[in-house]
Design a protein around this motif. Structure first.
Motif, PDB file in Angstrom:
ATOM      1  N   ASP A 184     -51.642 127.355  26.582  1.00 46.82           N
ATOM      2  CA  ASP A 184     -50.451 128.203  26.573  1.00 46.82           C
ATOM      3  C   ASP A 184     -50.247 128.639  28.022  1.00 46.82           C
ATOM      4  O   ASP A 184     -50.970 129.488  28.532  1.00 46.82           O
ATOM      5  CB  ASP A 184     -50.649 129.410  25.642  1.00 46.82           C
ATOM      6  CG  ASP A 184     -49.390 130.271  25.545  1.00 46.82           C
ATOM      7  OD1 ASP A 184     -48.631 130.339  26.535  1.00 46.82           O
ATOM      8  OD2 ASP A 184     -49.173 130.873  24.476  1.00 46.82           O
ATOM      9  N   THR A 212     -38.859 131.584  27.273  1.00 52.38           N
ATOM     10  CA  THR A 212     -38.338 132.924  26.991  1.00 52.38           C
ATOM     11  C   THR A 212     -38.699 133.914  28.098  1.00 52.38           C
ATOM     12  O   THR A 212     -37.957 134.856  28.352  1.00 52.38           O
ATOM     13  CB  THR A 212     -38.965 133.411  25.669  1.00 52.38           C
ATOM     14  OG1 THR A 212     -38.721 132.427  24.670  1.00 52.38           O
ATOM     15  CG2 THR A 212     -38.439 134.743  25.225  1.00 52.38           C
ATOM     16  N   LYS A 213     -39.844 133.716  28.723  1.00 56.48           N
ATOM     17  CA  LYS A 213     -40.360 134.671  29.689  1.00 56.48           C
ATOM     18  C   LYS A 213     -39.766 134.383  31.073  1.00 56.48           C
ATOM     19  O   LYS A 213     -38.591 134.612  31.285  1.00 56.48           O
ATOM     20  CB  LYS A 213     -41.893 134.636  29.684  1.00 56.48           C
ATOM     21  CG  LYS A 213     -42.496 134.796  28.277  1.00 56.48           C
ATOM     22  CD  LYS A 213     -42.283 136.194  27.703  1.00 56.48           C
ATOM     23  CE  LYS A 213     -42.582 136.306  26.216  1.00 56.48           C
ATOM     24  NZ  LYS A 213     -43.887 135.837  25.781  1.00 56.48           N
TER      25      LYS A 213
HETATM   26  C1  LIG Z   1     -44.039 135.312  24.380  1.00 56.41           C
HETATM   27  C2  LIG Z   1     -45.163 134.366  24.317  1.00 56.41           C
HETATM   28  C3  LIG Z   1     -45.139 133.285  23.437  1.00 56.41           C
HETATM   29  C4  LIG Z   1     -44.025 133.061  22.443  1.00 56.41           C
HETATM   30  O1  LIG Z   1     -42.768 132.979  22.994  1.00 56.41           O
HETATM   31  P1  LIG Z   1     -41.484 133.290  22.072  1.00 56.41           P
HETATM   32  O2  LIG Z   1     -40.398 132.558  22.786  1.00 56.41           O
HETATM   33  O3  LIG Z   1     -41.328 134.765  22.055  1.00 56.41           O
HETATM   34  O4  LIG Z   1     -41.757 132.709  20.727  1.00 56.41           O
HETATM   35  C5  LIG Z   1     -46.201 132.428  23.444  1.00 56.41           C
HETATM   36  N1  LIG Z   1     -47.256 132.619  24.258  1.00 56.41           N
HETATM   37  C6  LIG Z   1     -47.313 133.636  25.121  1.00 56.41           C
HETATM   38  C7  LIG Z   1     -48.505 133.795  25.999  1.00 56.41           C
HETATM   39  C8  LIG Z   1     -46.276 134.553  25.173  1.00 56.41           C
HETATM   40  O5  LIG Z   1     -46.362 135.578  26.012  1.00 56.41           O
END
Ligand SMILES: *Cc1c(COP(=O)(O)O)cnc(C)c1O
Length: 401
Positions: A184, A212-213
């Protein structure tokens, strides 16, 4: 329908070719038009030499996929509707009944929830391993282990594991047959380190990223990616992606394409402010421990230093604090409520600073020995001025008196 309808649908005008602008054009399509039946029959949806259906790719999605490959050091990419969908796509592509997957105990919570929910129901077992103990990982791998998740740094508690040695353990497992690794990579974002080149010829097999981040950078888009360097592995992931229909919308792809050029600058800015605030928090008596891998006494600092180096732009803008054990949950909640610039909200990576109080005891198998007892709060540092954020922390800490 009138002839006007027909004319408006089939109007022959085409604008001149050769238009160029800083941002690429955006193509929106479910249906893709073929020139003839032969083309329709012969086009292969899995390769990127042409187009078959919106779900399988458009010029707009191909463009983002290629730029993300460049960012993360991979060669193949699929886009999915969220970071969690990226995690699920990997699991569903690679695991079947009777298999086992391993997840670090400090992993992103919903990754663990998927294992405890659907995957368990479908006869796929899991174990949570200690991310800071290579022996613990090695001992849990068996012939049934088909996927090992890695996360650097861990969600919420931000321990930085020895990623390279974790990959080595997985490569050498089962008498050298090895087991697939998926990272991840949301925290590193492709900038803190290259997941496919960790040194010594070692790299992860798959990188899943919550776009997303930081890649979105606005707190306004949900999207994820799954990147590999291995064609066969990519096809497995892509087949599952297609069967589950995990398409993304062109407007969202456009938003990420627009944000990507500023990603390295933003990441660096988040990093600098977060490190400054984390160091300042270390001077405050209210906190028993501050968790950020760039702090010398934070768990995994040496591993972070070895993989990422100390330069600005090599850590995400996240840090957590463990309040001194004398403070109750109600006091810590009051501190969070008193913050004005740090808003209460999940996710991170946008311009606005965020804060979340976590109940760590319910998230881990056992309280980790390297963490002080006390209530945990995680800060995600936005793009506001460090001085303003520090002043906000000062005024909110006053409610503890
Ligand atoms: C936010 C996040 C996710 C999931 O992302 P979403 O787009 O909110 O589903 C997965 N792994 C990590 C480390 C995250 O911070």
């Amino acid at each position: 329908m009138s002839d006007k309808s027909t004319e408006l649908i089939h109007h022959p005008y085409l604008p001149p070719e050769g238009f160029a602008a800083p941002q690429p054009g955006v193509f929106k399509a479910s249906t893709v038009i073929f020139p003839n039946v032969a083309a329709m029959r012969s086009r292969e949806w899995k390769d990127k030499t042409g187009y078959t259906y919106g779900l399988h790719g458009t010029p707009t999605t191909y463009l983002l996929e290629e730029r993300l490959c460049a960012l993360e050091g991979g060669t193949q990419c699929v886009l999915v509707p969220s970071g969690l969908a990226a995690i699920a796509n990997v699991a569903l592509a690679l695991l079947k009944q009777g298999d086992e997957l391993l997840i670090p105990d400090n992993a992103y919570g919903p990754n663990k929830a998927l294992a405890e929910g659907e995957l368990k129901d479908w006869g796929i077992t899991h174990q949570f391993y200690d991310p800071m103990d290579l022996q613990d990982l090695a001992r849990r791998i068996s012939r049934r282990t088909k996927l090992v998740w890695l996360e650097a740094a861990g969600s919420v508690t931000l321990e930085f594991p020895d990623l390279r040695e974790q990959v080595r353990v997985c490569r050498n497992a089962n008498g050298g047959a090895g087991v697939l690794t998926a990272l991840d990579n949301t925290w590193g974002a492709g900038l803190a380190f290259n997941p496919f080149e960790l040194g010594d010829g070692l790299g992860v097999d798959i990188s899943a990223h919550a776009l997303t981040k930081y890649p979105s950078g606005g707190g306004d888009v949900l999207m994820g990616s799954v990147i590999t360097r291995n064609e066969a592995l990519h096809i497995r992931i892509k087949l599952t992606h297609m069967r589950l229909g995990l398409g993304v919308g062109a407007n969202d792809v456009e938003a990420v394409l627009r944000s990507l050029p500023s990603l390295p600058l933003r990441y660096c800015a988040h990093d600098q402010t977060a490190r400054a605030l984390a160091r300042w928090c270390q001077t405050r008596p209210e906190f028993a421990q501050v968790l950020h891998p760039a702090l010398p006494d934070s768990p995994g600092h040496a591993q972070w230093l070895a993989l990422c180096g100390d330069e600005a732009g090599r850590a995400a803008g996240l840090f957590s604090v463990l309040f001194d054990a004398r403070y109750s949950q109600a006091q810590v909640d009051a501190f969070c409520d008193a913050l004005r610039l740090f808003k209460l909200g999940y996710s991170w990576g946008g311009p606005m600073s965020l804060v979340v109080p976590y109940e760590l005891a319910s998230m881990r198998q056992a309280w980790p020995a390297h963490l002080a007892p006390g209530h945990l709060v995680r800060f995600s540092v936005g793009l506001e001025a460090a001085t303003a954020l520090q002043a906000d922390l000062v005024q909110a800490l006053a409610v503890l008196d």
